[in-house]
Design an enzyme around this catalytic site. Structure first.
Site, PDB file in Angstrom:
ATOM      1  N   CYS A  30       0.836  -1.204   0.000  1.00 38.89           N
ATOM      2  CA  CYS A  30       0.000   0.000   0.000  1.00 38.89           C
ATOM      3  C   CYS A  30       0.877   1.262   0.000  1.00 38.89           C
ATOM      4  O   CYS A  30       1.512   1.549  -1.000  1.00 38.89           O
ATOM      5  CB  CYS A  30      -0.973  -0.037   1.179  1.00 38.89           C
ATOM      6  SG  CYS A  30      -2.300   1.169   1.030  1.00 38.89           S
ATOM      7  N   HIS A  41      -3.707  -5.513   1.011  1.00 37.66           N
ATOM      8  CA  HIS A  41      -3.039  -5.743   2.300  1.00 37.66           C
ATOM      9  C   HIS A  41      -2.998  -7.226   2.665  1.00 37.66           C
ATOM     10  O   HIS A  41      -3.887  -7.705   3.355  1.00 37.66           O
ATOM     11  CB  HIS A  41      -3.789  -4.993   3.398  1.00 37.66           C
ATOM     12  CG  HIS A  41      -3.555  -3.529   3.385  1.00 37.66           C
ATOM     13  ND1 HIS A  41      -2.481  -2.940   4.023  1.00 37.66           N
ATOM     14  CD2 HIS A  41      -4.245  -2.527   2.805  1.00 37.66           C
ATOM     15  CE1 HIS A  41      -2.524  -1.630   3.841  1.00 37.66           C
ATOM     16  NE2 HIS A  41      -3.580  -1.346   3.110  1.00 37.66           N
ATOM     17  N   GLU A  83      -1.163  -8.623   4.863  1.00 35.64           N
ATOM     18  CA  GLU A  83      -0.969  -8.804   6.312  1.00 35.64           C
ATOM     19  C   GLU A  83      -2.275  -8.755   7.085  1.00 35.64           C
ATOM     20  O   GLU A  83      -2.321  -9.152   8.247  1.00 35.64           O
ATOM     21  CB  GLU A  83       0.029  -7.752   6.833  1.00 35.64           C
ATOM     22  CG  GLU A  83      -0.533  -6.365   7.097  1.00 35.64           C
ATOM     23  CD  GLU A  83      -0.789  -5.523   5.843  1.00 35.64           C
ATOM     24  OE1 GLU A  83      -0.714  -6.059   4.732  1.00 35.64           O
ATOM     25  OE2 GLU A  83      -1.099  -4.327   5.998  1.00 35.64           O
TER      26      GLU A  83
END
Lengths: 235, 85
Positions: free
Chosen positions: A86, A203, A205
């Site tokens: 990002c 994302h 994660e």
């Protein structure tokens, strides 16, 4: 694997990355403040998501001049692995470590939602644990994720299979409807020509545990861990 | 050394889709400014600097644009230099 996670003023996904590497993978990670001169003794650098310097001027434009970025550049030049997520992807583009740029979403809105992306190349250290053309359901959370580059750059990225992730619709096709933010060729993530620097807008994660609703992001971290552990063993 | 004011006008590169400009254009049309044919939204940076000559002031502003103020992939820039503040 030992990951250095760079924290800029305004980073807000640094702890998510830390938890993914340590709690979920059981590997080592530590934070590096942007004012530091060295990434330290690591085999992976993660530039996390967030709003470094409040996105002033352009997203990532000021963070790329943080003292730590010189060493990130050196680390990458020596073949070290760098993952930009990002805002981290925006910083890598601004720093010229990845080609192109990320501009305002065509919706003109900040978009926080879960979208479909497709893995376009599993022959990288970041994606080896995915199936070819696997479809992922991952979060995006950005206002400036619309990937642009001139046509020669796009042609080169496509020819060299360096588009690693693409936004797709529910049936897995890279249609205009499935294009989350207006990116050229539905591009969601790319890799450099050395294959050691990857940037993506979604994302991973945030999708590493079933409790979070999806584990579709986990293979990026497990792929890297396996690759880097094997590399360390043979060194 | 003389003082200069440099105005840096940054606009989305020609040919690049400018969604912000498009939205403003649509709003103008709905306000019945139907004659508006195109809108590009950019950024204006005004800075004061010292330099020996007009040339070196311009060169310095140009270098600032290339290194930080504008992104050559997506933006064009134009520098308007005025001597004095």
């Amino acid at each position: 694997m030992r990951a250095a996670i760079v924290t800029f003023p305004g980073s807000n996904c640094d702890y998510d990355c830390y938890k993914a590497v340590t709690d979920v993978l059981g590997e080592d990670a530590y934070f590096v403040w942007h004012r530091e001169q060295s990434v330290g003794d690591c085999d992976l650098v993660i530039l996390p998501g967030g709003f470094s310097y409040g996105d002033y001027l352009r997203a990532g434009a000021i963070a790329r001049f943080s003292p730590i970025m010189q060493d990130v550049q050196r680390f990458a030049d020596e073949g070290g692995y760098v993952l930009g997520i990002c805002n981290g992807f925006q910083v890598l583009c601004e720093a010229g470590m990845l080609p192109g740029a990320l501009v305002r979403n065509r919706s003109l809105k900040f978009q926080g939602e879960r979208v479909y992306i497709r893995v376009e190349n599993t022959d990288t250290a970041f994606t080896a644990h995915y199936e070819p053309a696997q479809m992922l359901h991952l979060h995006i959370a950005h206002g400036q994720g619309n990937y642009v580059a001139d046509s020669q750059v796009i042609a080169k990225l496509e020819a060299e299979r360096r588009v690693i992730f693409r936004y797709v619709d529910e049936s897995g096709q890279p249609t205009d409807e499935g294009n989350a933010n207006g990116s050229v060729n539905n591009i969601a993530g790319i890799i450099n020509d050395g294959g050691n620097v990857l940037g993506l807008m979604p994302h991973p994660e945030r999708s590493v545990e079933a409790l979070l609703g999806s584990t579709d992001g986990l293979p990026i971290f497990t792929s890297l861990a396996e690759h880097l552990t094997a590399a360390a063993r043979s060194a | 050394m003389s003082r200069y004011t440099a105005e840096v006008r940054i606009t989305p590169r020609a040919g690049l889709l400018d969604p912000e400009g498009k939205a403003v254009q649509n709003a103008l049309h709905s306000l019945e400014f139907g004659d508006v044919e195109d809108v590009r939204v950019g950024r204006l940076i005004r800075l004061r600097l010292r330099a020996d000559t007009d040339d070196s002031a311009r060169r310095s502003a140009d270098e600032m644009c290339r290194k930080l103020l504008a992104n050559p992939v997506t933006e064009d820039y134009e520098i308007v230099l005025v001597k004095g503040n």
